[in-house]
Design a protein around this motif. Structure first.
Motif, mmCIF file in Angstrom:
data_model
loop_
_atom_site.group_PDB
_atom_site.id
_atom_site.type_symbol
_atom_site.label_atom_id
_atom_site.label_comp_id
_atom_site.label_asym_id
_atom_site.label_seq_id
_atom_site.Cartn_x
_atom_site.Cartn_y
_atom_site.Cartn_z
ATOM 1 N N ASN A 270 37.330 67.606 44.190
ATOM 2 C CA ASN A 270 37.717 66.823 45.363
ATOM 3 C C ASN A 270 37.415 65.351 45.097
ATOM 4 O O ASN A 270 36.272 64.907 45.183
ATOM 5 C CB ASN A 270 36.948 67.331 46.596
ATOM 6 N N MET A 271 38.462 64.610 44.776
ATOM 7 C CA MET A 271 38.264 63.217 44.372
ATOM 8 C C MET A 271 37.797 62.324 45.511
ATOM 9 O O MET A 271 37.089 61.344 45.280
ATOM 10 C CB MET A 271 39.550 62.658 43.760
ATOM 11 N N ASP A 272 38.181 62.648 46.739
ATOM 12 C CA ASP A 272 37.697 61.857 47.871
ATOM 13 C C ASP A 272 36.179 61.957 47.963
ATOM 14 O O ASP A 272 35.478 60.951 48.172
ATOM 15 C CB ASP A 272 38.338 62.339 49.175
ATOM 16 N N LEU A 273 35.643 63.175 47.804
ATOM 17 C CA LEU A 273 34.193 63.369 47.845
ATOM 18 C C LEU A 273 33.529 62.661 46.673
ATOM 19 O O LEU A 273 32.535 61.941 46.848
ATOM 20 C CB LEU A 273 33.854 64.864 47.825
ATOM 21 N N VAL A 274 34.081 62.848 45.472
ATOM 22 C CA VAL A 274 33.495 62.242 44.273
ATOM 23 C C VAL A 274 33.414 60.728 44.412
ATOM 24 O O VAL A 274 32.364 60.110 44.174
ATOM 25 C CB VAL A 274 34.316 62.630 43.021
ATOM 26 N N MET A 275 34.498 60.125 44.806
ATOM 27 C CA MET A 275 34.548 58.666 44.862
ATOM 28 C C MET A 275 33.710 58.090 46.009
ATOM 29 O O MET A 275 33.271 56.950 45.948
ATOM 30 C CB MET A 275 35.997 58.191 44.975
ATOM 31 N N SER A 276 33.454 58.907 47.031
ATOM 32 C CA SER A 276 32.711 58.396 48.180
ATOM 33 C C SER A 276 31.200 58.504 48.020
ATOM 34 O O SER A 276 30.463 57.720 48.627
ATOM 35 C CB SER A 276 33.141 59.133 49.458
#
Length: 242
Positions: A201-207
């Protein structure tokens, strides 16, 4: 650096899962390990935590080599780990699942030795912290997938690790719980724990990440802060397919 590997290699027959992976994760930070399916991320976790032995290379934790130590010894050294598929005892209560983590010598021994008031209070405290205290007396098999993920994390935290490896914590959980997991990681990191997270989940990773390592074909191809990884051409090509 807290956890570091040098030229780690692992093959399964003719399939090379890790191909000389040299990685360094930052102490006191939220580190992420991303990459396409089959890039070697879970194999990397398994080698680092002693679940499988690498064919060559070495792993150090806080300057001490742990390459061929068994999982319980690595856990005692301060490395906790969750799994892509939750590892809980389905017919045991949530409270007993957390208490089982107190003694690495096996869960029956752990339960016999973990019934002190202080251990019970700590176990209930972690269930409360993770928002599942109302399920303390429920069997793990009666809990949702996301609740089981929180329960597994509670067991890891009960052992008081300094570094926690999370294998796809967002997999199969609803958006509300996903937000809670992200907030928990940040809270626990602020209290001094280092994280290494395998996640799609890139949104989670980047946040939530401070440092991101990108795997492709069994080895890292990029590493840096999220702002750099987002625009790295190697990552865009290998992971995002553009």
């Amino acid at each position: 650096m807290t956890l570091e590997t040098v030229e780690l290699r692992k093959a399964f027959g003719g399939v090379v899962a890790l191909d000389g992976a040299s990685v360094a994760f930052q102490a006191g930070k939220v580190n992420a390990l991303i990459g396409p399916n089959g890039s070697g991320k879970t194999t990397f976790f398994n080698c680092v935590t002693g679940m499988i032995r690498p064919d060559s290379g070495r792993t150090t934790y806080q300057g001490q080599e742990i390459t061929r130590k068994p999982p319980h010894a690595i856990a005692r050294a301060g490395v906790g780990r969750t799994f892509q598929l939750c590892r809980v005892f389905p017919r045991m209560t949530a409270l007993d699942n957390v208490l089982a983590a107190v003694r690495p010598g096996g869960f029956p021994k752990g339960l016999r030795g973990a019934r002190s008031r202080s251990d019970l209070d700590r176990a209930r405290g972690w269930l409360t912290r993770l928002g599942i205290e109302h399920l303390a007396d429920a069997e793990a098999r009666a809990m949702s997938w996301g609740q089981q993920k929180l329960l597994e994390l509670a067991g890891v935290l009960m052992a008081e690790p300094e570094t926690i490896l999370l294998d796809e914590p967002a997999g199969g959980v609803n958006p509300a719980l996903l937000d809670r997991i992200g907030a928990l990681v940040r809270e626990l990191n602020a209290e001094g724990r280092t994280f290494v997270i395998v996640e799609h989940n890139m949104d989670l990773v980047m946040s939530i990440s401070d440092h991101v390592v990108v795997f492709d074909r069994g080895r890292p191809i990029a590493a840096g802060p999220p702002s750099v990884i987002r625009t790295d051409e190697r990552v865009l090509g290998a992971y995002l397919g553009v």
